[in-house]
Design a protein around this motif. Structure first.
Motif, mmCIF file in Angstrom:
data_model
loop_
_atom_site.group_PDB
_atom_site.id
_atom_site.type_symbol
_atom_site.label_atom_id
_atom_site.label_comp_id
_atom_site.label_asym_id
_atom_site.label_seq_id
_atom_site.Cartn_x
_atom_site.Cartn_y
_atom_site.Cartn_z
ATOM 1 N N ASP A 109 35.567 65.550 31.099
ATOM 2 C CA ASP A 109 34.267 66.224 31.087
ATOM 3 C C ASP A 109 33.223 65.369 30.368
ATOM 4 N N ILE A 110 33.611 64.751 29.252
ATOM 5 C CA ILE A 110 32.683 63.883 28.504
ATOM 6 C C ILE A 110 32.279 62.678 29.350
ATOM 7 N N VAL A 111 33.208 62.055 30.017
ATOM 8 C CA VAL A 111 32.911 60.897 30.873
ATOM 9 C C VAL A 111 31.958 61.300 31.992
ATOM 10 N N GLU A 112 32.190 62.474 32.577
ATOM 11 C CA GLU A 112 31.313 62.958 33.645
ATOM 12 C C GLU A 112 29.899 63.186 33.120
ATOM 13 N N ARG A 113 29.777 63.784 31.945
ATOM 14 C CA ARG A 113 28.455 64.036 31.361
ATOM 15 C C ARG A 113 27.763 62.732 30.967
#
Length: 146
Positions: A29-33
């Motif tokens: 999720d962090i990488v996507e954001r």
């Protein structure tokens, strides 16, 4: 006892695996954001570049406008100097023409000029000296005579 220890250990490993999976999902999720933020920053950079190009074009236009304004101001100065010269020359011409006296019915003169008498040349002022307007130029500090 060993069976209990193995069972407890297996529960802890299972809990650890669950935590690692949740951590992996959070990292995904962090990488996507971060990817979304990078895309937004790229859009901002593109917009800033377009604004920079637009401002450069506006700057060129303002510089051209300033140049034309300075040229117009110089032409107005020249026209003003020419008008002053023309006025002086018209006065000189009027003085010179006043020396002549027209006679006879064929001359197209106003009734007033028929009754006037000629002015003797000695009573006329000498012709005015040729007027030359000062030469001026525009520089960064404004108008300057040279």
């Amino acid at each position: 006892e060993i069976k209990t220890l193995i069972s407890a250990s297996s529960d802890q490993v299972e809990t650890g695996v669950s935590l690692v999976n949740r951590g992996g999902a959070a990292l995904t999720d962090i990488v996507e954001r971060v990817g979304n933020i990078a895309a937004l920053i790229a859009d901002i950079a593109t917009g800033a570049q377009e604004q920079s190009v637009g401002l450069a074009e506006i700057n060129v236009g303002v510089n051209e406008l300033d140049k034309v304004t300075q040229q117009n101001a110089a032409m107005v100065e020249e026209a003003n100097a020419a008008a002053v010269t023309m006025k002086q020359e018209a006065g000189n011409l009027q003085t010179l023409v006043a020396r002549f006296r027209l006679k006879g019915p064929t001359a197209a003169v106003s009734p007033r000029s028929r009754t006037e008498t000629a002015i003797p040349a000695a009573a006329l002022p000498p012709p005015a000296a040729e007027f030359e307007p000062p030469k001026r130029a525009v520089n960064d500090a404004g108008w300057q005579d040279f």
